[in-house]
Write an enzyme that holds these catalytic residues in place. Sequence first.
Site, PDB file in Angstrom:
ATOM      1  N   GLY B  42      -6.582 -55.220  33.658  1.00  0.00           N
ATOM      2  CA  GLY B  42      -6.250 -56.628  33.526  1.00  0.00           C
ATOM      3  C   GLY B  42      -6.028 -57.232  34.904  1.00  0.00           C
ATOM      4  N   LEU B  43      -5.320 -58.351  34.962  1.00  0.00           N
ATOM      5  CA  LEU B  43      -5.133 -59.006  36.258  1.00  0.00           C
ATOM      6  C   LEU B  43      -4.508 -58.063  37.264  1.00  0.00           C
ATOM      7  CD1 LEU B  43      -4.027 -62.600  35.276  1.00  0.00           C
ATOM      8  CD2 LEU B  43      -6.178 -61.863  36.277  1.00  0.00           C
ATOM      9  N   ALA B  44      -3.461 -57.341  36.862  1.00  0.00           N
ATOM     10  CA  ALA B  44      -2.776 -56.449  37.804  1.00  0.00           C
ATOM     11  C   ALA B  44      -3.668 -55.270  38.170  1.00  0.00           C
ATOM     12  CB  ALA B  44      -1.455 -55.970  37.213  1.00  0.00           C
ATOM     13  N   GLY B  45      -4.246 -54.617  37.167  1.00  0.00           N
ATOM     14  CA  GLY B  45      -5.045 -53.415  37.409  1.00  0.00           C
ATOM     15  C   GLY B  45      -6.324 -53.704  38.177  1.00  0.00           C
ATOM     16  N   HIS B 266       7.015 -66.530  21.719  1.00  0.00           N
ATOM     17  CA  HIS B 266       6.370 -67.760  22.166  1.00  0.00           C
ATOM     18  C   HIS B 266       6.478 -68.836  21.085  1.00  0.00           C
ATOM     19  CE1 HIS B 266       3.403 -70.530  23.697  1.00  0.00           C
ATOM     20  NE2 HIS B 266       3.339 -69.840  24.813  1.00  0.00           N
ATOM     21  N   ARG B 330      10.529 -71.494  26.847  1.00  0.00           N
ATOM     22  CA  ARG B 330      10.028 -70.921  25.595  1.00  0.00           C
ATOM     23  C   ARG B 330      11.142 -70.453  24.661  1.00  0.00           C
ATOM     24  NH1 ARG B 330       4.900 -67.589  28.105  1.00  0.00           N
ATOM     25  NH2 ARG B 330       3.672 -69.455  28.419  1.00  0.00           N
ATOM     26  N   GLU B 425       2.744 -56.738  33.555  1.00  0.00           N
ATOM     27  CA  GLU B 425       3.634 -56.782  32.396  1.00  0.00           C
ATOM     28  C   GLU B 425       4.248 -55.416  32.104  1.00  0.00           C
ATOM     29  OE1 GLU B 425       1.807 -58.410  28.861  1.00  0.00           O
ATOM     30  OE2 GLU B 425       3.650 -58.292  27.693  1.00  0.00           O
ATOM     31  N   ARG B 435      10.473 -65.125  30.418  1.00  0.00           N
ATOM     32  CA  ARG B 435       9.458 -65.488  31.391  1.00  0.00           C
ATOM     33  C   ARG B 435       9.047 -66.939  31.212  1.00  0.00           C
ATOM     34  NH1 ARG B 435       4.249 -66.092  31.252  1.00  0.00           N
ATOM     35  NH2 ARG B 435       3.870 -65.047  29.268  1.00  0.00           N
ATOM     36  N   LEU B 441       0.490 -64.618  34.886  1.00  0.00           N
ATOM     37  CA  LEU B 441      -0.720 -64.475  35.692  1.00  0.00           C
ATOM     38  C   LEU B 441      -0.326 -64.350  37.155  1.00  0.00           C
ATOM     39  CD1 LEU B 441      -3.047 -67.116  33.987  1.00  0.00           C
ATOM     40  CD2 LEU B 441      -2.605 -64.753  33.367  1.00  0.00           C
TER      41      LEU B 441
END
Lengths: 257, 641
Positions: B42-45, B266, B330, B425, B435, B441
Amino acid sequence: MSDTSKIINLTLKIWRQENGASAGAFKNYPSGPISTDMSFLEMLDVVNEALTRQGEEPVAFDHDCREGICGACGTVINGQAHGHQQGTTLCQLHMRNFKDGDTIVIEPFRSRAFPLIKDLIVDRSALDTLVAEGGYVSVNTGGAIEANTILVPQQTADQALDASECIGCGACVAACPNGSAMLFVSAKVSQLALLPQGKPERAKRALAMVRKMDELGFGNCGNERECEAACPKQISITNIARLNREFFKASLFSREK
Amino acid sequence: MLLDAKIPTGPLVEKWDKHRFDLKLVNPANKRKFDIIVVGSGLAGASASASLAEMGYNVKTFCIQDSPRRAHSIAAQGGINAAKNYQNDGDSIFRLFYDTIKGGDFRAREANVYRLAQVSNNIIDQCVAQGVPFAREYGGGLANRSFGGAQVSRTFYARGQTGQQLLLGAYGALMRQVKLGKVTMLPRQEMLDLVVEDGVARGIVTRNLITGAIECHGAHAVVLATGGYGNAYFLSTNAMASNVTAAFRAYKRGAAMANPCFVQIHPTCIPVHGDYQSKLTLMSESLRNDGRVWVPIKPGDKRAPADIPEAERDYYLEKKYPSFGNLVPRDVASRNAKEQCDAGKGVGETGLAVYLDFADAIKRDSLATVQKKYGNLFHMYEKITDQNPTERPMMIYPAVHYTMGGLWVDYNLMSTIPGLFVLGEANFSDHGANRLGASALMQGLADGYFVIPATIGGYLAGMANRNIDPKGQTFLATRKEAEGRISRLLAGSGKGAGKRTVDDFHRQLGLLLWEHCGMARNEKGLQEALKTIPAIREEFWHSAIVPGTGESLNQSLERAGRVADFLEFAQVMVVDALQRKESCGCHLREESQTPENEALRDDSNYSHVAAWEYTGTDTLPTLHKEPLSFENVQPSQRSYK
């Protein structure tokens, strides 16, 4: 949830195949009672739960986000990739689009470049290989300039995003009589040809990605427009026209080999 | 177990610079001698894999999907925060830091959050350089929108698919390194266990999801970027394959699990509508910029929304929180929706929904303008519900979305197992107890593009570049355990009296957690959950039907393995929730409320990170506390009034 919610019963004709080496065949399954509010994949879940309880192996199919954005799902429904509803991934196709008593034929994406793995699952890694060939801007982390020094007209950014919405599901390839990946490649090439960031590698990218496409066994474009009709993100074939222009320009006028 | 957060000394604004200077470096020529495993794309990986490979390390990246581009970051809709202050509305790095730490209800580390705000601007620069087609103003500059929990406009976006565009940027960078031979990409592989030798992470055991082969992979460091555990609740906005297995296996091998009860619910999801449902769909929080939330004033009012006159509508968020209105964070929005529905004012067939109405925005700005901003979200809503939100207000209800808890990491993002790093995450680090929108992101990319490339060198430079033998004793023993678990899952298949499917067990666990460990919790409910979970687990191992074999593609077996881990992990969540007797961030502890029924935090007893150490499947984990200290902000009772 909708006011028109109903229960329907269907006959499913599903392609079953143990693996790439074995022979496959269609098998008929009664769907059992299905709510028209279900998505197509939720309907398959219900069928698979029933199969599991009967001790039969459930139907294998790719799926993940179920929001129409990851591009994992996709099979051919009654001869059409992702089914008959325009601009829809399979997970966003709802059963309200079918009638009680319908027979639905469900089979995998079939294309030379997508070998079958099991049942409805095919190997689409050729699409990743295509991206590796140049579907990016070569910039290392940390080397970026301040973002607002690159100005992009709003219309251009919008057009680039239209192309970049491609989810890489492979429906365009499955729908194409030639098994071409032109729509997929052209979406990436267009996004980066439109944006100033993509300009330095423009010629190289077009040449490399088109060559790789041939090498991987994808066919050529015959202007059938089936890809555009099947695309769940409604990527336009004007992108293919742009790719052709990019490719010709690069072949004739650039020093890239 | 010692929790040393390794927070650098010195003033907040200088910590990250100072730390980067103090860290040991790996010489460019030596980087190629180190192998790094990254799990998750994902974004981090993906950003970590690409950045580490660019620096010269040899990277092996694993993902469970058929392509790294499908990781669930792709589904993030709304946007990404950064402190660019392009809108000239008073934003700054300190304000982004302050909003994030306040939004997290003062349960995150100051130093981590400040660093996040600092690198937020670099992330935007990086993504723009990659050709991410962010929304633009007419003049060609980047556009922003506002988001919950902030009074400035600092969110960068690409229609309602920001996550997709950012991930495609990171995926492009990753595939570039694949082409250059610096990243070996291994899709359709699931991490089954972590290999720990002499107390240090040395590799992982994986299952090839096509052939079923169990394989060992060694490396000098292992980076987990495997996402959150929201699917413990069965129904969540997570993708179907999102799971806790990798993180939970690391926990069982000695990595502390921090704040597992911090789960974000959420506020704007499409309500549940049938028991066949397998996941919930999120509608971006950005909709609250223009949508007005309301319910009928009279409980049980079943009239169609258009037939309810203005005077009989309760715009409860605008009334209760005049300064933030519909843009409260949220947790506040979710809790209030639940409160309205509990009071019988919920709408729709189930009464578990509230309206999100765009009529005023359409009147004010025109249908075309509103469509331009939210068109794809409206389209998605209509496909699912068969209702057009520009004609009839949307119906929304809270759903499990994001998990702030995760593996404990220090300032270097290293877990309590040396050599095991955790990003995005999957770690617990930056969001405290709640959060803010558009911050996931930001954190995923901050960890991957900017933090891990700096901190992993500090670890690797300190170690001798030893050979790691994936055929060694520890690897073989770990692999054998993984194989044993798979045989057990297949052998137990439906032998018990009441045969049930894996999904059936998962649904049962999910309902239990939603009921007792969801938005509102109390001692009695949590105790009941704690008692029930082992019983479900016991029955699972006897009665879950797992057809097929381990030697081929078997999606039932994959799911069974993940659910088995959720059934153990849920216990840690509940134990953590029991221990935290305060209301905080995303959750209300019913015993801890103000006289106006707002959440009441307890700083004197709970201003800490709760890190849990595994002691066995049938015993409760041991609690370790990392105290939180606030030197630059004054923890206050959050007020969005």
